[in-house]
Design a protein around this motif. Sequence first.
Motif, PDB file in Angstrom:
ATOM      1  N   HIS A  18       0.867  -1.184   0.000  1.00 49.03           N
ATOM      2  CA  HIS A  18       0.000   0.000   0.000  1.00 49.03           C
ATOM      3  C   HIS A  18       0.901   1.230   0.000  1.00 49.03           C
ATOM      4  O   HIS A  18       1.321   1.722   1.057  1.00 49.03           O
ATOM      5  CB  HIS A  18      -0.908  -0.042   1.232  1.00 49.03           C
ATOM      6  CG  HIS A  18      -1.963   0.999   1.232  1.00 49.03           C
ATOM      7  ND1 HIS A  18      -2.793   1.206   2.292  1.00 49.03           N
ATOM      8  CD2 HIS A  18      -2.325   1.908   0.305  1.00 49.03           C
ATOM      9  CE1 HIS A  18      -3.622   2.194   2.029  1.00 49.03           C
ATOM     10  NE2 HIS A  18      -3.347   2.631   0.818  1.00 49.03           N
ATOM     11  N   PHE A  52      -1.714   3.819  -6.060  1.00 55.11           N
ATOM     12  CA  PHE A  52      -2.034   3.654  -4.640  1.00 55.11           C
ATOM     13  C   PHE A  52      -1.476   2.350  -4.087  1.00 55.11           C
ATOM     14  O   PHE A  52      -0.991   2.303  -2.957  1.00 55.11           O
ATOM     15  CB  PHE A  52      -3.545   3.680  -4.431  1.00 55.11           C
ATOM     16  CG  PHE A  52      -4.144   5.065  -4.455  1.00 55.11           C
ATOM     17  CD1 PHE A  52      -3.373   6.169  -4.756  1.00 55.11           C
ATOM     18  CD2 PHE A  52      -5.476   5.252  -4.173  1.00 55.11           C
ATOM     19  CE1 PHE A  52      -3.911   7.433  -4.766  1.00 55.11           C
ATOM     20  CE2 PHE A  52      -6.036   6.517  -4.182  1.00 55.11           C
ATOM     21  CZ  PHE A  52      -5.256   7.610  -4.484  1.00 55.11           C
ATOM     22  N   ARG A  53      -1.598   1.285  -4.881  1.00 54.24           N
ATOM     23  CA  ARG A  53      -1.092  -0.020  -4.439  1.00 54.24           C
ATOM     24  C   ARG A  53      -0.316  -0.642  -5.578  1.00 54.24           C
ATOM     25  O   ARG A  53      -0.556  -0.344  -6.748  1.00 54.24           O
ATOM     26  CB  ARG A  53      -2.245  -0.949  -4.062  1.00 54.24           C
ATOM     27  CG  ARG A  53      -2.868  -0.654  -2.739  1.00 54.24           C
ATOM     28  CD  ARG A  53      -4.004  -1.619  -2.464  1.00 54.24           C
ATOM     29  NE  ARG A  53      -4.511  -1.460  -1.122  1.00 54.24           N
ATOM     30  CZ  ARG A  53      -5.364  -0.524  -0.752  1.00 54.24           C
ATOM     31  NH1 ARG A  53      -5.795   0.351  -1.637  1.00 54.24           N
ATOM     32  NH2 ARG A  53      -5.788  -0.445   0.485  1.00 54.24           N
ATOM     33  N   ALA A  93       8.500   6.540  -3.152  1.00 55.09           N
ATOM     34  CA  ALA A  93       7.808   5.257  -3.304  1.00 55.09           C
ATOM     35  C   ALA A  93       8.809   4.141  -3.574  1.00 55.09           C
ATOM     36  O   ALA A  93       8.696   3.043  -3.010  1.00 55.09           O
ATOM     37  CB  ALA A  93       6.784   5.340  -4.434  1.00 55.09           C
ATOM     38  N   ARG A 100       7.455  12.250  -4.657  1.00 60.21           N
ATOM     39  CA  ARG A 100       6.587  11.105  -4.384  1.00 60.21           C
ATOM     40  C   ARG A 100       7.087   9.814  -5.029  1.00 60.21           C
ATOM     41  O   ARG A 100       7.175   8.781  -4.360  1.00 60.21           O
ATOM     42  CB  ARG A 100       5.162  11.412  -4.829  1.00 60.21           C
ATOM     43  CG  ARG A 100       4.455  12.341  -3.875  1.00 60.21           C
ATOM     44  CD  ARG A 100       3.112  12.738  -4.394  1.00 60.21           C
ATOM     45  NE  ARG A 100       2.070  11.815  -4.000  1.00 60.21           N
ATOM     46  CZ  ARG A 100       1.407  11.860  -2.856  1.00 60.21           C
ATOM     47  NH1 ARG A 100       1.712  12.784  -1.982  1.00 60.21           N
ATOM     48  NH2 ARG A 100       0.468  11.008  -2.591  1.00 60.21           N
ATOM     49  N   HIS A 135       1.817  11.314  -9.403  1.00 62.12           N
ATOM     50  CA  HIS A 135       0.679  10.408  -9.287  1.00 62.12           C
ATOM     51  C   HIS A 135       1.147   8.954  -9.233  1.00 62.12           C
ATOM     52  O   HIS A 135       1.014   8.208 -10.198  1.00 62.12           O
ATOM     53  CB  HIS A 135      -0.291  10.647 -10.435  1.00 62.12           C
ATOM     54  CG  HIS A 135      -0.752  12.065 -10.517  1.00 62.12           C
ATOM     55  ND1 HIS A 135      -1.606  12.629  -9.591  1.00 62.12           N
ATOM     56  CD2 HIS A 135      -0.456  13.058 -11.380  1.00 62.12           C
ATOM     57  CE1 HIS A 135      -1.829  13.890  -9.889  1.00 62.12           C
ATOM     58  NE2 HIS A 135      -1.138  14.184 -10.976  1.00 62.12           N
ATOM     59  N   HIS A 175       0.143   4.267  -1.020  1.00 58.35           N
ATOM     60  CA  HIS A 175      -0.537   5.526  -0.720  1.00 58.35           C
ATOM     61  C   HIS A 175      -0.306   5.948   0.734  1.00 58.35           C
ATOM     62  O   HIS A 175      -0.064   7.115   1.013  1.00 58.35           O
ATOM     63  CB  HIS A 175      -2.019   5.369  -1.011  1.00 58.35           C
ATOM     64  CG  HIS A 175      -2.782   6.651  -1.021  1.00 58.35           C
ATOM     65  ND1 HIS A 175      -2.499   7.669  -1.903  1.00 58.35           N
ATOM     66  CD2 HIS A 175      -3.822   7.090  -0.274  1.00 58.35           C
ATOM     67  CE1 HIS A 175      -3.331   8.665  -1.683  1.00 58.35           C
ATOM     68  NE2 HIS A 175      -4.152   8.355  -0.700  1.00 58.35           N
ATOM     69  N   LYS A 176      -0.355   4.985   1.661  1.00 55.59           N
ATOM     70  CA  LYS A 176      -0.147   5.347   3.069  1.00 55.59           C
ATOM     71  C   LYS A 176       1.329   5.605   3.370  1.00 55.59           C
ATOM     72  O   LYS A 176       1.650   6.301   4.323  1.00 55.59           O
ATOM     73  CB  LYS A 176      -0.690   4.255   3.994  1.00 55.59           C
ATOM     74  CG  LYS A 176       0.141   3.004   4.064  1.00 55.59           C
ATOM     75  CD  LYS A 176      -0.413   2.050   5.102  1.00 55.59           C
ATOM     76  CE  LYS A 176       0.431   0.801   5.218  1.00 55.59           C
ATOM     77  NZ  LYS A 176      -0.118  -0.159   6.144  1.00 55.59           N
ATOM     78  N   ARG A 177       2.207   5.046   2.554  1.00 55.53           N
ATOM     79  CA  ARG A 177       3.639   5.229   2.805  1.00 55.53           C
ATOM     80  C   ARG A 177       4.170   6.553   2.272  1.00 55.53           C
ATOM     81  O   ARG A 177       5.215   7.026   2.716  1.00 55.53           O
ATOM     82  CB  ARG A 177       4.413   4.059   2.209  1.00 55.53           C
ATOM     83  CG  ARG A 177       4.229   2.776   2.999  1.00 55.53           C
ATOM     84  CD  ARG A 177       4.963   1.615   2.351  1.00 55.53           C
ATOM     85  NE  ARG A 177       5.068   0.477   3.246  1.00 55.53           N
ATOM     86  CZ  ARG A 177       4.114  -0.423   3.436  1.00 55.53           C
ATOM     87  NH1 ARG A 177       2.965  -0.301   2.806  1.00 55.53           N
ATOM     88  NH2 ARG A 177       4.280  -1.426   4.263  1.00 55.53           N
ATOM     89  N   HIS A 217       2.108   9.325   2.067  1.00 55.62           N
ATOM     90  CA  HIS A 217       1.186  10.377   2.496  1.00 55.62           C
ATOM     91  C   HIS A 217       1.968  11.534   3.100  1.00 55.62           C
ATOM     92  O   HIS A 217       2.835  11.334   3.953  1.00 55.62           O
ATOM     93  CB  HIS A 217       0.207   9.811   3.516  1.00 55.62           C
ATOM     94  CG  HIS A 217      -0.729  10.836   4.068  1.00 55.62           C
ATOM     95  ND1 HIS A 217      -0.520  11.448   5.273  1.00 55.62           N
ATOM     96  CD2 HIS A 217      -1.863  11.371   3.556  1.00 55.62           C
ATOM     97  CE1 HIS A 217      -1.502  12.312   5.494  1.00 55.62           C
ATOM     98  NE2 HIS A 217      -2.328  12.277   4.473  1.00 55.62           N
TER      99      HIS A 217
END
Length: 171
Positions: A72, A126-127, A89, A85, A123, A74-76, A78
């Motif tokens: 996941h 998310f996962r 990631a 980004r 962008h 997206h939570k990492r 945030h």
Amino acid sequence: LSFWSVLDAVGARYCSGWRGIYAEFGKQWYQRRVREFQTFQHYFKRINLSREMSEKKRSAMNQVVTREYSIHLHKRIHGIGFKRRAPRAIKEIKKFAQKTMGTPDVRIDTRLNKHVWHKGVKHVPFRVRVRLARKRNEDEDSVNKLYTLVTVVEGIESFKGLQTQNIDVDE
């Protein structure tokens, strides 16, 4: 190490068990010391458990294994700024692989890198579904005996209900 020795260490003079302590210091002081002692005991139990777990883990680290995970992202990422980004990631995927597989040497496949970057730096998906393969290092002069290769699993429409899967090496 007993509760009474801890009380002796903090300077409590007690005459007849807990009643004397109540009389001298009060109920709240006594209850605070009991909580501190319980926390202290719990800390040492945790240390012993973590030592046992690490001994068990070391023997399992020699295995060559392949697993599929859903990360996941997206939570990492945030709260990370737009221009950082996608690089963050990639770092988070490396950190996840290092933690789960237990190898400090983590190698990211170029297809995974392109999958993370395919919508641009801002962008990030998310996962992402990844396949982590712990392999033996062929370089004889390298420090690490094992490394982890991280590749992307293509063709995932939905992440709902997906769980970690062990993959046979034969595939």
